[in-house]
Design a protein around this motif. Structure first.
Motif, PDB file in Angstrom:
ATOM      1  N   ALA A  84      18.807  32.491 100.403  1.00 62.10           N
ATOM      2  CA  ALA A  84      18.603  33.278  99.514  1.00 62.10           C
ATOM      3  C   ALA A  84      19.183  32.669  98.270  1.00 62.10           C
ATOM      4  CB  ALA A  84      19.419  34.483  99.531  1.00 62.10           C
ATOM      5  N   ALA A  85      20.436  32.015  98.279  1.00 61.31           N
ATOM      6  CA  ALA A  85      20.858  31.319  97.023  1.00 61.31           C
ATOM      7  C   ALA A  85      19.864  30.051  96.442  1.00 61.31           C
ATOM      8  CB  ALA A  85      22.318  30.680  97.443  1.00 61.31           C
ATOM      9  N   ALA A  86      19.398  29.186  97.624  1.00 61.49           N
ATOM     10  CA  ALA A  86      18.586  28.028  97.249  1.00 61.49           C
ATOM     11  C   ALA A  86      17.276  28.635  96.549  1.00 61.49           C
ATOM     12  CB  ALA A  86      18.388  27.196  98.534  1.00 61.49           C
ATOM     13  N   ASP A  87      16.754  29.709  97.345  1.00 62.92           N
ATOM     14  CA  ASP A  87      15.553  30.198  96.609  1.00 62.92           C
ATOM     15  C   ASP A  87      15.747  30.832  95.364  1.00 62.92           C
ATOM     16  OD1 ASP A  87      13.374  32.268  96.115  1.00 62.92           O
ATOM     17  OD2 ASP A  87      13.313  32.959  98.260  1.00 62.92           O
ATOM     18  N   LEU A  88      16.557  31.342  94.895  1.00 67.19           N
ATOM     19  CA  LEU A  88      17.113  31.748  93.491  1.00 67.19           C
ATOM     20  C   LEU A  88      17.315  30.570  92.541  1.00 67.19           C
ATOM     21  CD1 LEU A  88      18.970  35.227  94.284  1.00 67.19           C
ATOM     22  CD2 LEU A  88      16.843  34.930  93.346  1.00 67.19           C
ATOM     23  N   ASP A  89      17.850  29.719  93.186  1.00 69.51           N
ATOM     24  CA  ASP A  89      18.154  28.331  92.340  1.00 69.51           C
ATOM     25  C   ASP A  89      16.510  27.724  91.931  1.00 69.51           C
ATOM     26  OD1 ASP A  89      20.826  28.503  92.515  1.00 69.51           O
ATOM     27  OD2 ASP A  89      21.114  27.050  94.237  1.00 69.51           O
ATOM     28  N   PHE A  90      15.670  27.957  92.913  1.00 68.00           N
ATOM     29  CA  PHE A  90      14.355  27.381  92.795  1.00 68.00           C
ATOM     30  C   PHE A  90      13.715  28.188  91.472  1.00 68.00           C
ATOM     31  CE2 PHE A  90       9.845  28.340  93.193  1.00 68.00           C
ATOM     32  CZ  PHE A  90       9.428  27.230  93.425  1.00 68.00           C
ATOM     33  N   HIS A  91      13.671  29.626  91.566  1.00 66.05           N
ATOM     34  CA  HIS A  91      13.218  30.172  90.481  1.00 66.05           C
ATOM     35  C   HIS A  91      14.055  30.144  89.061  1.00 66.05           C
ATOM     36  CE1 HIS A  91      10.161  32.286  93.043  1.00 66.05           C
ATOM     37  NE2 HIS A  91      10.908  32.448  93.852  1.00 66.05           N
ATOM     38  N   SER A  92      15.096  30.127  89.318  1.00 65.68           N
ATOM     39  CA  SER A  92      16.185  29.716  88.203  1.00 65.68           C
ATOM     40  C   SER A  92      15.825  28.519  87.373  1.00 65.68           C
ATOM     41  CB  SER A  92      17.366  29.684  88.469  1.00 65.68           C
ATOM     42  OG  SER A  92      17.939  31.010  88.831  1.00 65.68           O
ATOM     43  N   GLY A  93      15.240  27.614  88.122  1.00 73.36           N
ATOM     44  CA  GLY A  93      14.775  26.166  87.584  1.00 73.36           C
ATOM     45  C   GLY A  93      13.731  26.473  86.436  1.00 73.36           C
ATOM     46  N   PHE A  94      12.807  27.149  86.918  1.00 77.19           N
ATOM     47  CA  PHE A  94      11.824  27.808  85.794  1.00 77.19           C
ATOM     48  C   PHE A  94      12.474  28.048  84.432  1.00 77.19           C
ATOM     49  CE2 PHE A  94       9.106  28.421  89.678  1.00 77.19           C
ATOM     50  CZ  PHE A  94       8.398  27.409  89.563  1.00 77.19           C
ATOM     51  N   TYR A  95      13.490  29.000  84.431  1.00 74.09           N
ATOM     52  CA  TYR A  95      14.153  29.582  83.104  1.00 74.09           C
ATOM     53  C   TYR A  95      15.001  28.237  82.688  1.00 74.09           C
ATOM     54  CZ  TYR A  95      13.605  34.059  85.109  1.00 74.09           C
ATOM     55  OH  TYR A  95      12.834  35.125  85.637  1.00 74.09           O
ATOM     56  N   THR A  96      15.374  27.459  83.581  1.00 67.54           N
ATOM     57  CA  THR A  96      15.939  26.235  82.760  1.00 67.54           C
ATOM     58  C   THR A  96      14.985  25.277  82.059  1.00 67.54           C
ATOM     59  OG1 THR A  96      17.776  26.291  84.404  1.00 67.54           O
ATOM     60  CG2 THR A  96      17.365  23.987  83.359  1.00 67.54           C
ATOM     61  N   LEU A  97      13.855  25.161  82.765  1.00 59.08           N
ATOM     62  CA  LEU A  97      12.673  24.298  81.999  1.00 59.08           C
ATOM     63  C   LEU A  97      12.319  24.906  80.918  1.00 59.08           C
ATOM     64  CD1 LEU A  97      11.075  22.999  85.298  1.00 59.08           C
ATOM     65  CD2 LEU A  97      12.452  21.612  83.678  1.00 59.08           C
ATOM     66  N   GLY A  98      12.195  26.195  80.879  1.00 60.99           N
ATOM     67  CA  GLY A  98      11.709  26.762  79.854  1.00 60.99           C
ATOM     68  C   GLY A  98      12.514  26.663  78.644  1.00 60.99           C
ATOM     69  N   GLY A  99      13.895  26.705  78.844  1.00 59.55           N
ATOM     70  CA  GLY A  99      14.694  26.191  77.595  1.00 59.55           C
ATOM     71  C   GLY A  99      15.116  27.646  76.642  1.00 59.55           C
ATOM     72  N   ASN A 100      14.620  28.941  77.141  1.00 64.32           N
ATOM     73  CA  ASN A 100      14.942  29.997  76.181  1.00 64.32           C
ATOM     74  C   ASN A 100      16.324  30.429  76.991  1.00 64.32           C
ATOM     75  OD1 ASN A 100      15.168  32.589  75.374  1.00 64.32           O
ATOM     76  ND2 ASN A 100      12.860  32.824  75.080  1.00 64.32           N
ATOM     77  N   ARG A 101      17.451  30.280  76.179  1.00 58.97           N
ATOM     78  CA  ARG A 101      18.713  30.687  76.794  1.00 58.97           C
ATOM     79  C   ARG A 101      18.967  32.046  76.716  1.00 58.97           C
ATOM     80  NH1 ARG A 101      23.105  31.511  73.123  1.00 58.97           N
ATOM     81  NH2 ARG A 101      22.677  31.518  70.816  1.00 58.97           N
ATOM     82  N   TRP A 102      18.234  32.849  75.864  1.00 57.15           N
ATOM     83  CA  TRP A 102      18.468  34.476  76.120  1.00 57.15           C
ATOM     84  C   TRP A 102      17.655  34.991  77.153  1.00 57.15           C
ATOM     85  CZ3 TRP A 102      22.070  35.799  73.121  1.00 57.15           C
ATOM     86  CH2 TRP A 102      22.310  35.229  71.859  1.00 57.15           C
ATOM     87  N   LEU A 103      16.442  34.232  77.376  1.00 63.14           N
ATOM     88  CA  LEU A 103      15.819  34.434  78.591  1.00 63.14           C
ATOM     89  C   LEU A 103      16.586  34.408  80.040  1.00 63.14           C
ATOM     90  CD1 LEU A 103      13.123  35.740  79.856  1.00 63.14           C
ATOM     91  CD2 LEU A 103      12.004  33.416  79.873  1.00 63.14           C
ATOM     92  N   THR A 104      17.224  32.981  79.927  1.00 62.24           N
ATOM     93  CA  THR A 104      17.954  32.737  81.137  1.00 62.24           C
ATOM     94  C   THR A 104      19.222  33.541  81.304  1.00 62.24           C
ATOM     95  OG1 THR A 104      17.292  30.516  80.448  1.00 62.24           O
ATOM     96  CG2 THR A 104      19.176  30.718  81.982  1.00 62.24           C
ATOM     97  N   ALA A 105      19.783  33.894  80.197  1.00 64.74           N
ATOM     98  CA  ALA A 105      20.893  34.845  80.399  1.00 64.74           C
ATOM     99  C   ALA A 105      20.660  36.115  80.849  1.00 64.74           C
ATOM    100  CB  ALA A 105      21.455  35.059  78.935  1.00 64.74           C
ATOM    101  N   THR A 106      19.534  36.722  80.581  1.00 64.60           N
ATOM    102  CA  THR A 106      18.914  38.085  81.007  1.00 64.60           C
ATOM    103  C   THR A 106      18.696  37.935  82.581  1.00 64.60           C
ATOM    104  OG1 THR A 106      17.908  38.502  78.841  1.00 64.60           O
ATOM    105  CG2 THR A 106      17.107  39.786  80.858  1.00 64.60           C
ATOM    106  N   TRP A 107      18.114  36.868  82.915  1.00 62.22           N
ATOM    107  CA  TRP A 107      17.824  36.685  84.310  1.00 62.22           C
ATOM    108  C   TRP A 107      19.248  36.647  84.975  1.00 62.22           C
ATOM    109  CZ3 TRP A 107      15.811  37.113  88.799  1.00 62.22           C
ATOM    110  CH2 TRP A 107      15.893  36.098  89.841  1.00 62.22           C
ATOM    111  N   ALA A 108      20.254  35.844  84.722  1.00 60.87           N
ATOM    112  CA  ALA A 108      21.279  35.789  85.140  1.00 60.87           C
ATOM    113  C   ALA A 108      22.099  37.302  85.467  1.00 60.87           C
ATOM    114  CB  ALA A 108      22.157  34.949  84.389  1.00 60.87           C
ATOM    115  N   LEU A 109      21.890  38.039  84.663  1.00 60.18           N
ATOM    116  CA  LEU A 109      22.269  39.476  84.732  1.00 60.18           C
ATOM    117  C   LEU A 109      22.000  40.103  86.106  1.00 60.18           C
ATOM    118  CD1 LEU A 109      22.240  40.864  81.235  1.00 60.18           C
ATOM    119  CD2 LEU A 109      24.311  40.173  82.291  1.00 60.18           C
ATOM    120  N   HIS A 110      20.593  39.781  86.467  1.00 53.05           N
ATOM    121  CA  HIS A 110      19.792  40.372  87.476  1.00 53.05           C
ATOM    122  C   HIS A 110      19.983  39.684  88.787  1.00 53.05           C
ATOM    123  CE1 HIS A 110      18.561  43.660  85.057  1.00 53.05           C
ATOM    124  NE2 HIS A 110      18.279  42.844  84.014  1.00 53.05           N
TER     125      HIS A 110
END
Length: 230
Positions: free
Chosen positions: A136-162
């Motif tokens: 599950a942790a690796a799965d979510l690391d995978f999906h988090s990678g798209f937020y990192t690549l997208g470069g929108n830190r506010w979007l990344t921070a919002t995802w991190a909350l959930h």
């Protein structure tokens, strides 16, 4: 309404950190071992987990932000995670991740896929033998990678909350699945995003998240409720 705190699984050990407490309480609520209406008394939780009241208070505050508990006149009570909650959570995740993928595709020429590829490697490792929590942790690391690549830190921070709540839910579901095929599905999603076809990528993401949500709803609805931990 559920009863007050009466017992608990093994106390936290080495050392009794607040983040460990939060993870355990979240998991107990998601699994239904802390039923809706259970009164969460700070002092009793602190005693059963072997922590001070400060970490308990912090954990309950975070769980309230996540919508899993609520404060009433008499204290803090479990609100739980309903089927409608799951639908709404996945609707939110779909909106966030769709934007992350759009922004990833805009940046394809400069994208570093190392984080996503490493997550896929970790998913394969966790799949054999099956380790639901690590998968599950690796799965979510995978999906988090798209937020990192997208470069929108506010979007990344919002995802991190959930993300922690999704981790708790997915860990339960992964105990009943053949994980190697799940890893293969993620390879397909990565490849369609890397193709640069926005419509195809968003369609693949929607199918991916719809499938995940459906499986989680089915698993949680069909699982026999364990004996209450509190």
């Amino acid at each position: 309404m559920g009863g007050e705190l009466v017992t608990i699984i093994n106390p936290l050990r080495n050392p009794p950190l607040g983040d460990q407490l939060l993870v355990q309480l979240r998991s107990l609520i998601v699994r239904g071992e802390l039923g809706v209406g259970t009164h969460l008394v700070e002092g009793r939780i602190a005693e059963r987990f072997g922590v001070s009241r400060g970490p308990v208070r912090d954990a309950l505050r975070q769980l309230e932000i996540e919508g899993l508990v609520e404060t009433r006149k008499r204290g803090v009570f479990v609100r739980g995670l309903s089927d409608q909650d799951l639908l709404e959570l996945y609707s939110l995740r779909g909106a966030l991740e769709s934007l992350a993928i759009r922004e990833t595709i805009v940046r394809l020429e400069s994208a570093d896929w190392g984080q996503i590829d490493e997550a896929l490697d970790q998913m394969r490792i966790a799949a054999d033998p099956a380790d639901p929590a690590k998968f599950a942790a690796a799965d979510l690391d995978f999906h988090s990678g798209f937020y990192t690549l997208g470069g929108n830190r506010w979007l990344t921070a919002t995802w991190a909350l959930h993300r922690p709540l999704f981790a708790a839910v997915m860990e339960i579901t992964n105990t009943d699945r053949e994980l190697a095929s799940v890893a293969d599905d993620h390879v397909g999603l990565r490849d369609v995003v890397r193709s640069g076809d926005v419509d195809a990528a968003l369609a693949a993401l929607t199918a991916h998240l719809d499938g995940s949500c459906g499986r989680i709803r089915t698993t949680l609805s069909e699982r026999p409720r364990p004996q209450p931990a509190f």
